[in-house]
Design a protein around this motif. Sequence first.
Motif, PDB file in Angstrom:
ATOM      1  N   LEU A  42       0.530  -1.102   0.118  1.00 10.77           N
ATOM      2  CA  LEU A  42       0.001  -0.172  -0.072  1.00 10.77           C
ATOM      3  C   LEU A  42       0.865   1.228  -0.095  1.00 10.77           C
ATOM      4  N   MET A  43       1.969   1.108   0.548  1.00 11.50           N
ATOM      5  CA  MET A  43       3.013   2.283   0.687  1.00 11.50           C
ATOM      6  C   MET A  43       3.352   2.593  -0.780  1.00 11.50           C
ATOM      7  N   ASN A  44       3.655   1.557  -1.447  1.00 11.11           N
ATOM      8  CA  ASN A  44       4.037   1.719  -2.723  1.00 11.11           C
ATOM      9  C   ASN A  44       3.168   2.434  -3.685  1.00 11.11           C
ATOM     10  N   ARG A  45       1.855   2.403  -3.205  1.00  9.87           N
ATOM     11  CA  ARG A  45       0.942   3.086  -3.933  1.00  9.87           C
ATOM     12  C   ARG A  45       0.480   4.156  -3.406  1.00  9.87           C
ATOM     13  N   GLY A  46       1.305   4.837  -2.503  1.00  4.08           N
ATOM     14  CA  GLY A  46       0.990   6.233  -1.865  1.00  4.08           C
ATOM     15  C   GLY A  46      -0.085   6.237  -0.641  1.00  4.08           C
ATOM     16  N   ILE A  47      -0.334   4.862  -0.387  1.00  6.94           N
ATOM     17  CA  ILE A  47      -1.150   5.043   1.091  1.00  6.94           C
ATOM     18  C   ILE A  47      -0.378   4.477   2.150  1.00  6.94           C
TER      19      ILE A  47
END
Lengths: 283, 542
Positions: free
Chosen positions: A257-262
């Motif tokens: 999710l972090m990789n997708r900005g979350i």
Amino acid sequence: MTQQLLVELQDVSVKAKSRQVSEGVFLLQCIDLSIRQGEWISVLGMNGSGKSTLCKLLAGIHPFEISGAVLVGAEGKRSDILPGAAPIVMQHPDAGLIGSTPWEDVVLMLERHGFPEKEIINRAEEALYEVGLGERLHQKIETLSGGQKQLAAIAGCLAVAPSMLLLDEPTAMLDAEASAYVLSRVRRLHESGVTVVWVTQLVEELNALDRVLLLDKGRIVFDEPAHHLFSGGESGQSPGEHYGFVPPYGVQAARELMNRGIVLKPMPINRRELEQAVKHYGS
Amino acid sequence: MEAKDVAAMKEQSGGEVRIFHIRIAAETGGILLNDASAVFRSGTITLLIGRNGAGKSTLLESMAGLRELAAGVIYYGQDSLWRGKRNSKLNRDVLLQLGISMQQSQSQWFKSTAYEEIAYSLKPYSVAREIQSDLITSAANSAGLDPDLLERDPWSLSGGQQRRLALACLLVCSPAWLLLDEPTAGLDETGKRRLAEVLAFHKGKGGGAVIATHEPEALLELADQVLVLDGGTIRAAEASELPRREEPAAMAERLAAAWHNKHQHQQQILQGQLSSINGASISLIQNRGDAGQVLAKDTAQAGWLHPHAFDPRVLMAAYLMITSCMLALGTWRGIAAAGAVTLALAGPCWPLFKHWIPVIRGVSLLSVVLIVIAGLQFGPLAFQWSGAEATAITLSRLFLMMVLGMPLLGLVTPFRLQRALDQTFGWLTRFGVPVAAFTMLISLIFRFIPLLMEEWGRFRRVAKARGKVASKGVPLSQMKVMLLPYMRSILRLAENMADALEARGFGVQRKKPVYGFRLRPGRSDLWLLLAALGACAVLLLV
């Protein structure tokens, strides 16, 4: 951190005593550690990293040679052995129980610890209710499941009112369901104010806000909240992975999710936390 | 494996295993499986799921002939697993087709090296010596066991290595059917992947597998059917019971897309799906408290049948009173009265000692033999009742005394026995006799015995499974192999126990013992005493 200090270890090293197999080997080295009232401490480490030794040291059972300072209580009384020894809940569910019902076992335990005779039965029953065995006071031990046996052992430890509850891999011999059940019960005890030292090899058992002591070759190499265990840089660079632990599902998902900005904060560790974090994200 | 072998294996396994309406009773009474039926096809993999204690292990062990069927049949192809009159024998041809790995069987080794351990599993197949070593190395290889480890003592291997050795022991027999109990427990990711490869290969060459598991995720991709054990029977799993573990990346992708679109409705759907990852396991945990070992326990026991009903001292006194009256009896009238008394007093306690039936049967048989011997006359050989009568009376009396004593074992727990002894002999402490230490020891021994029996049972099953033993018992030759590892295992158990007791603070010796609980005779004890007096009166009057 206004809570009362229970134990402080300053530069403590522990060696096996002579005539033991591992004579002269350092089991623990340069341990600096303070434990406060009401804390939850997860002790994480591979086999032979010194987890059990640390547990025994805290319990006041030690066939060891100890160097360094052990300070006990709020006033920091110096002591070379921890008084008011806390009992440990061990791995093997059958090994520690000698009563033939949970009730008998806890009563026996209180008797051995020399509690006032009139208090014993009340105390025993209270502790058994607290771990959720209230309905099974007089059920035969052999008809209890592994998890229930561990809870009976935990009740015995609680009943003697130790300064902290020490559990040395209590779930190692249980299946997944029983493990989760025991863990959730102990979590509930912690919420009611019990200081818990939970020894484990399973990262999935951690909560993001737990204080984690990561032991490696007898040293504490990490003493921070669990959500820092797998944070920091690319995968493979975090302290957890450095010491050989595979990120659990919650961490893997949070990273994706972090990789997708979350960014989920704090980073969830187990699945339940992931679920919660997802539910509350943005609200 | 060549195509020819594949065809041979398919033929050998006859295509499928069918179990029809089987019922399995627990050794302690109660039912573990009831009216369970299922079909397993070769070339397919079946996962068994269900709560703890639902009977997954029981089902696998029954399929391997390690548990007797109270009802129903199990067929491997055309062959019944059990045969003979009243299913007294297992079909050895069937046993040779299957390999079972039980829980914790990886820590019960019989031999001194890993190589010999694998060879031991192969022994029932009488393989030619020349190819034996090839088979062993290749089995070790497919199980992922390092060849260097083959010469090591199995007990010195790490947990993971021991699991691989257990798998090698199974694979070396190349069974058509693999029955695996929790094969993924305690395996790391690499181990699980290897297991999946081994299973895929097994399936590819036409073999079948039945796998009991708590974490179906790991093997779900391979599975052709998932069955649920529930309430003692078997049913197909519903879609909602299957774990849907999404790859973290895929899940993140969906969630991220939903959030970026700020589409509330869609977000809710996604959350729902995420929860369902955990749904199954959470509901299992909540139900956990109810899961027991047996389905239908003997809960119909009367209130006074539990071990807290009577004061052990009163029980003992009552027993001594009645048996001393019985000893005085010397006529058949007296024996009849003693029989009536035994029936009246021990009869209601039948549930407490019905598992002693084999003992009762054994003693009766022995008595009959002794009576016959006592009545024998030589030259000419004849049987004379007058010679046997006295023996018959004595033995009947002893038999009744034994039966009358049996309920005591169920009516007293070690702890209450300890307390009774403490309270009766406590005054000896003043003369320096360590009464408390002795009684504690007795209590511990009683606690240890069931653990020893349980361990023996487990060893027996492992030995039977690996030796492909077709009889109900374990042959003497197998016993020999089991004995040493069994001793090792119980020593370890004792060591664990000593450690645990020390860790729980039992090591500290107290000058004055503390008793939080004392036995106090109650109303039920009064009734017991009256009943015993009544029984004595009957016995004395006849």
